[in-house]
Design a protein around this motif. Structure first.
Motif, PDB file in Angstrom:
ATOM      1  N   SER A 196       0.832  -1.209   0.000  1.00 17.50           N
ATOM      2  CA  SER A 196       0.000   0.000   0.000  1.00 17.50           C
ATOM      3  C   SER A 196       0.865   1.257   0.000  1.00 17.50           C
ATOM      4  CB  SER A 196      -0.922   0.000   1.214  1.00 17.50           C
ATOM      5  OG  SER A 196      -0.184   0.048   2.421  1.00 17.50           O
ATOM      6  N   ALA A 197       1.971   1.220   0.723  1.00 16.33           N
ATOM      7  CA  ALA A 197       2.864   2.373   0.760  1.00 16.33           C
ATOM      8  C   ALA A 197       3.493   2.628  -0.613  1.00 16.33           C
ATOM      9  CB  ALA A 197       3.954   2.163   1.806  1.00 16.33           C
ATOM     10  N   ILE A 198       3.916   1.544  -1.286  1.00 16.77           N
ATOM     11  CA  ILE A 198       4.531   1.687  -2.615  1.00 16.77           C
ATOM     12  C   ILE A 198       3.512   2.215  -3.619  1.00 16.77           C
ATOM     13  CG2 ILE A 198       5.553   0.426  -4.546  1.00 16.77           C
ATOM     14  CD1 ILE A 198       6.809  -1.469  -2.483  1.00 16.77           C
ATOM     15  N   ILE A 199       2.302   1.659  -3.600  1.00 16.48           N
ATOM     16  CA  ILE A 199       1.261   2.109  -4.535  1.00 16.48           C
ATOM     17  C   ILE A 199       0.895   3.569  -4.257  1.00 16.48           C
ATOM     18  CG2 ILE A 199      -1.144   1.781  -5.242  1.00 16.48           C
ATOM     19  CD1 ILE A 199      -0.760  -1.216  -4.718  1.00 16.48           C
ATOM     20  N   GLY A 200       0.763   3.920  -2.985  1.00 16.98           N
ATOM     21  CA  GLY A 200       0.462   5.307  -2.625  1.00 16.98           C
ATOM     22  C   GLY A 200       1.550   6.266  -3.072  1.00 16.98           C
ATOM     23  N   MET A 201       2.810   5.868  -2.866  1.00 16.49           N
ATOM     24  CA  MET A 201       3.927   6.721  -3.267  1.00 16.49           C
ATOM     25  C   MET A 201       3.940   6.935  -4.782  1.00 16.49           C
ATOM     26  SD  MET A 201       8.006   6.052  -2.883  1.00 16.49           S
ATOM     27  CE  MET A 201       7.957   4.922  -4.261  1.00 16.49           C
ATOM     28  N   ILE A 202       3.732   5.864  -5.548  1.00 18.19           N
ATOM     29  CA  ILE A 202       3.708   5.980  -7.012  1.00 18.19           C
ATOM     30  C   ILE A 202       2.575   6.893  -7.460  1.00 18.19           C
ATOM     31  CG2 ILE A 202       3.324   4.705  -9.159  1.00 18.19           C
ATOM     32  CD1 ILE A 202       4.722   2.316  -7.820  1.00 18.19           C
ATOM     33  N   ALA A 203       1.392   6.727  -6.840  1.00 17.65           N
ATOM     34  CA  ALA A 203       0.244   7.573  -7.187  1.00 17.65           C
ATOM     35  C   ALA A 203       0.543   9.039  -6.898  1.00 17.65           C
ATOM     36  CB  ALA A 203      -0.987   7.116  -6.404  1.00 17.65           C
ATOM     37  N   GLY A 204       1.148   9.301  -5.753  1.00 15.58           N
ATOM     38  CA  GLY A 204       1.477  10.682  -5.388  1.00 15.58           C
ATOM     39  C   GLY A 204       2.478  11.319  -6.324  1.00 15.58           C
ATOM     40  N   ILE A 205       3.526  10.571  -6.673  1.00 10.14           N
ATOM     41  CA  ILE A 205       4.544  11.104  -7.578  1.00 10.14           C
ATOM     42  C   ILE A 205       3.952  11.371  -8.960  1.00 10.14           C
ATOM     43  CG2 ILE A 205       6.678  10.525  -8.809  1.00 10.14           C
ATOM     44  CD1 ILE A 205       7.674   9.215  -6.277  1.00 10.14           C
ATOM     45  N   LEU A 206       3.033  10.500  -9.414  1.00 14.96           N
ATOM     46  CA  LEU A 206       2.372  10.718 -10.710  1.00 14.96           C
ATOM     47  C   LEU A 206       1.533  11.996 -10.676  1.00 14.96           C
ATOM     48  CD1 LEU A 206       1.261   7.079 -11.656  1.00 14.96           C
ATOM     49  CD2 LEU A 206       3.070   8.466 -12.731  1.00 14.96           C
ATOM     50  N   VAL A 207       0.845  12.220  -9.569  1.00 18.15           N
ATOM     51  CA  VAL A 207       0.055  13.451  -9.427  1.00 18.15           C
ATOM     52  C   VAL A 207       0.964  14.682  -9.462  1.00 18.15           C
ATOM     53  CG1 VAL A 207      -1.364  14.787  -7.817  1.00 18.15           C
ATOM     54  CG2 VAL A 207      -1.863  12.378  -8.199  1.00 18.15           C
ATOM     55  N   ILE A 208       2.076  14.602  -8.736  1.00 14.50           N
ATOM     56  CA  ILE A 208       3.015  15.728  -8.698  1.00 14.50           C
ATOM     57  C   ILE A 208       3.610  15.980 -10.080  1.00 14.50           C
ATOM     58  CG2 ILE A 208       5.184  16.561  -7.708  1.00 14.50           C
ATOM     59  CD1 ILE A 208       4.502  14.944  -5.176  1.00 14.50           C
ATOM     60  N   LEU A 209       3.996  14.912 -10.778  1.00 11.66           N
ATOM     61  CA  LEU A 209       4.518  15.052 -12.137  1.00 11.66           C
ATOM     62  C   LEU A 209       3.478  15.667 -13.073  1.00 11.66           C
ATOM     63  CD1 LEU A 209       6.440  11.677 -12.595  1.00 11.66           C
ATOM     64  CD2 LEU A 209       7.435  13.960 -12.777  1.00 11.66           C
ATOM     65  N   TRP A 210       2.233  15.203 -12.951  1.00  9.93           N
ATOM     66  CA  TRP A 210       1.155  15.725 -13.793  1.00  9.93           C
ATOM     67  C   TRP A 210       0.953  17.227 -13.565  1.00  9.93           C
ATOM     68  CZ3 TRP A 210      -4.095  16.780 -11.822  1.00  9.93           C
ATOM     69  CH2 TRP A 210      -4.955  17.225 -12.827  1.00  9.93           C
ATOM     70  N   LEU A 211       0.919  17.642 -12.301  1.00  9.28           N
ATOM     71  CA  LEU A 211       0.717  19.062 -11.996  1.00  9.28           C
ATOM     72  C   LEU A 211       1.922  19.902 -12.405  1.00  9.28           C
ATOM     73  CD1 LEU A 211      -0.926  18.699  -8.471  1.00  9.28           C
ATOM     74  CD2 LEU A 211      -2.048  19.498 -10.559  1.00  9.28           C
ATOM     75  N   THR A 212       3.123  19.325 -12.280  1.00  6.61           N
ATOM     76  CA  THR A 212       4.343  20.081 -12.595  1.00  6.61           C
ATOM     77  C   THR A 212       4.535  20.261 -14.098  1.00  6.61           C
ATOM     78  OG1 THR A 212       5.387  19.180 -10.599  1.00  6.61           O
ATOM     79  CG2 THR A 212       6.842  20.173 -12.238  1.00  6.61           C
ATOM     80  N   LEU A 213       4.198  19.227 -14.878  1.00  6.18           N
ATOM     81  CA  LEU A 213       4.519  19.229 -16.314  1.00  6.18           C
ATOM     82  C   LEU A 213       3.314  19.437 -17.227  1.00  6.18           C
ATOM     83  CD1 LEU A 213       6.974  16.186 -16.228  1.00  6.18           C
ATOM     84  CD2 LEU A 213       7.556  18.623 -16.064  1.00  6.18           C
ATOM     85  N   SER A 214       2.113  19.622 -16.657  1.00  5.98           N
ATOM     86  CA  SER A 214       0.896  19.720 -17.472  1.00  5.98           C
ATOM     87  C   SER A 214       0.975  20.826 -18.517  1.00  5.98           C
ATOM     88  CB  SER A 214      -0.334  19.959 -16.585  1.00  5.98           C
ATOM     89  OG  SER A 214      -0.820  18.756 -16.077  1.00  5.98           O
ATOM     90  N   GLU A 215       1.414  22.003 -18.081  1.00  4.13           N
ATOM     91  CA  GLU A 215       1.436  23.140 -19.007  1.00  4.13           C
ATOM     92  C   GLU A 215       2.404  22.910 -20.153  1.00  4.13           C
ATOM     93  OE1 GLU A 215       1.846  28.029 -18.902  1.00  4.13           O
ATOM     94  OE2 GLU A 215       1.950  26.860 -17.046  1.00  4.13           O
ATOM     95  N   GLN A 216       3.577  22.317 -19.861  1.00  4.59           N
ATOM     96  CA  GLN A 216       4.569  22.074 -20.908  1.00  4.59           C
ATOM     97  C   GLN A 216       4.104  21.001 -21.890  1.00  4.59           C
ATOM     98  OE1 GLN A 216       5.130  22.468 -17.708  1.00  4.59           O
ATOM     99  NE2 GLN A 216       7.195  23.204 -17.224  1.00  4.59           N
ATOM    100  N   ILE A 217       3.389  19.995 -21.398  1.00  2.44           N
ATOM    101  CA  ILE A 217       2.998  18.867 -22.255  1.00  2.44           C
ATOM    102  C   ILE A 217       1.630  19.085 -22.907  1.00  2.44           C
ATOM    103  CG2 ILE A 217       2.466  16.398 -22.289  1.00  2.44           C
ATOM    104  CD1 ILE A 217       4.456  16.047 -20.001  1.00  2.44           C
ATOM    105  N   PHE A 218       0.641  19.524 -22.089  1.00  3.69           N
ATOM    106  CA  PHE A 218      -0.736  19.605 -22.596  1.00  3.69           C
ATOM    107  C   PHE A 218      -1.207  21.030 -22.890  1.00  3.69           C
ATOM    108  CE2 PHE A 218      -0.500  15.885 -19.695  1.00  3.69           C
ATOM    109  CZ  PHE A 218      -0.700  14.887 -20.645  1.00  3.69           C
ATOM    110  N   GLY A 219      -0.388  22.029 -22.560  1.00  2.00           N
ATOM    111  CA  GLY A 219      -0.754  23.402 -22.853  1.00  2.00           C
ATOM    112  C   GLY A 219      -1.375  24.111 -21.660  1.00  2.00           C
ATOM    113  N   SER A 220      -1.510  25.418 -21.767  1.00  2.00           N
ATOM    114  CA  SER A 220      -1.988  26.243 -20.654  1.00  2.00           C
ATOM    115  C   SER A 220      -3.464  26.032 -20.342  1.00  2.00           C
ATOM    116  CB  SER A 220      -1.730  27.725 -20.954  1.00  2.00           C
ATOM    117  OG  SER A 220      -2.365  28.097 -22.166  1.00  2.00           O
ATOM    118  N   ASP A 221      -4.227  25.408 -21.270  1.00  2.00           N
ATOM    119  CA  ASP A 221      -5.661  25.187 -21.037  1.00  2.00           C
ATOM    120  C   ASP A 221      -5.956  23.857 -20.353  1.00  2.00           C
ATOM    121  OD1 ASP A 221      -6.245  27.611 -22.269  1.00  2.00           O
ATOM    122  OD2 ASP A 221      -6.365  26.704 -24.264  1.00  2.00           O
TER     123      ASP A 221
END
Length: 489
Positions: A430-455
């Motif tokens: 559960s800790a490993i799955i939670g950590m992976i989910a959290g890092i994916l969320v952080i990556l998504w929020l950090t890189l969204s504008e560069q990859i998917f655009g400002s909208d």
């Protein structure tokens, strides 16, 4: 700077180095190097916690922020009572009970050795970036004031701090931190007093001009998640300050230095809360600078433009303050940076010895050998930190990207600790799955504008919320998965 200012500045640097080095006679064992001899007064630890929290970035950025806009940055400090109370109630007693020099021993007890390795690696990487960034900013500031070579300043500062922190161990770090904390407060008060004295219509003119320009505003109270509103900054402050006071080795090691749980909790609470009025003091310097230059109706050309706000305070120090006082203020800027760097040197070497050498290389070694490992680790960390600072001179953009990446890792650290403290089941999956989910969320929020655009949806959230959503994702996903999985013995 004139000769008197240079004398004051170097007298401070040399004095701190000699004072820190004087603790070498008490620094004979690995225990004294990492945790002291239980003879350090609680007020020294309290001031050291405060001085560690204040870096030269705060000393320069907060006045610049208030000069340029308002007191929105104070909301970050208003979150400190919440974060420190949580840390004092849950984290400090936990570390005192485990009784380990490393904050990350708890991770192995809770989720296994992989968790300890993950968080300790993240810590070491972020500390290296922190050392390099602060050394670079200190050198940049002194270069702008004196014209001295940036690389030379970086090397000189790094070596001075490394030498006294290695010779005196944690005792030297704590005592010099306490002194440096007092110096930076005195320097700020002197600066404000001079500006009050220099206002054409008296001190109240500062408040008049500030009120006319809405300089004391704490920002918008709208529920807009894409802007640094009052609520966004407050929530961000709770999470980032809980990360600082709850899981950062720099602070945890200080909790372990004191004799009793009560002393440790008191130092953690007061050390954190001191920053609230002092950050207001730094912001008031920026507001006073705005009033000071507006009262004269002339803003120096070198300070015009939004990108120049961080230069306002150093410009004032050099061009407006009397001889000698300028040297004191520059010393106080260095005090803020040196206290943070010395802490990183000592804490990082402690993590290397406790979490790696003692566990994976040689467990049964003499204390003399442990001291050698601590010295070598401190030296290597200082060299790497100096190298990163020098690299920032020419390749700052690449290092900015790495700084974002290290922030991603640190978000995962806080989530894992919260999962370990506030859940009962011991389930590694559960800790490993939670950590992976959290890092994916952080990556998504950090890189969204560069990859998917400002909208894109991810780009609609302010960057302050990245650690908030990432940490919550780790905790919630880990908690839900553990609820469905059978715990291991």
């Amino acid at each position: 700077m004139n000769t008197l200012d240079i004398i004051v500045f170097f007298a401070y640097i040399i004095g701190i180095a000699l004072f820190g080095g004087s603790f070498a006679k008490k620094n004979k064992t690995s225990a004294s190097y990492t945790l002291g001899n239980q003879d350090i007064p609680s007020w020294v630890v309290t001031m050291s916690i405060f001085a560690t929290f204040v870096s030269s970035i705060s000393y320069l950025a907060l006045p610049g922020n208030a000069f340029q806009s308002n007191w929105n940055a104070l909301v970050f400090s208003l979150s400190l009572p919440i974060a420190t109370l949580i840390a004092v109630k849950y984290f400090v007693p936990l570390y005192r009970k485990i009784n380990s020099p490393s904050a990350y021993t708890f991770m192995e007890q809770r989720f296994g050795s992989w968790a300890r390795i993950y968080v300790s690696v993240c810590y070491l990487l972020t500390q290296l970036m922190r050392i390099g960034t602060i050394l670079y900013l200190l050198a940049l500031t002194l270069n702008a004031i004196t014209g001295w070579d940036i690389a030379t300043i970086i090397i000189f500062t790094g070596i001075i701090v490394a030498v006294y922190s290695m010779l005196g161990g944690i005792s030297a770090v704590l005592w010099t931190d306490a002194i440096q904390g007092i110096i930076l407060i005195v320097g700020a008060l002197v600066c404000i007093a001079f500006m009050f004295y220099s206002m054409p219509e008296g001190p109240m003119q500062v408040f008049t001009i500030a009120n006319e320009n809405d300089k004391f505003s704490l920002g918008s109270f709208d529920l807009n998640l894409s802007e640094p509103t009052f609520w966004v900054v407050l929530v961000y402050g709770v999470f980032i300050n809980l990360q600082n006071f709850g899981i950062d080795q720099n602070y945890v090691q200080r909790y372990m230095v004191l004799k009793s749980d009560k002393e440790a909790q008191k130092s953690a609470l007061i050390g954190g809360l001191i920053y609230l009025p002092i950050s207001a003091l730094f912001l008031f310097i920026g507001t006073s600078l705005f009033a000071y230059y507006n009262s004269a109706d002339t803003l120096p050309e070198a300070l015009q433009g939004l990108s120049k706000a961080d230069r306002v305070f150093p410009h004032f120090i050099v061009n407006a303050l009397p001889m000698g006082i300028t040297g004191l203020l520059i010393a106080s800027i260095f005090a803020a940076g040196m206290s943070t760097i010395s802490t990183s040197f000592n804490s990082s070497s402690t993590v290397f010895l406790t979490d790696y050498y003692n566990k994976y290389f040689k467990q049964n070694i003499s204390d003399k050998k442990r001291m050698q490992v601590l010295y070598i680790a401190s030296a290597v960390i200082s060299i790497l930190g100096i190298g990163i600072a020098i690299a920032m001179i020419n390749v700052k953009s690449a290092l900015d990207a790495w700084w974002k990446l290290s922030s991603i890792f640190s978000g995962g650290m806080l989530g894992l600790f919260l999962l370990g403290i506030f859940t009962k089941k011991k389930n590694t999956t559960s800790a490993i799955i939670g950590m992976i989910a959290g890092i994916l969320v952080i990556l998504w929020l950090t890189l969204s504008e560069q990859i998917f655009g400002s909208d894109s949806i991810g780009a609609s959230f302010h960057t302050y919320l990245t650690i908030v959503f990432g940490t919550m994702a780790i905790f919630l996903v880990g908690f839900l998965v553990s609820s469905f999985l059978k715990p291991k013995n």
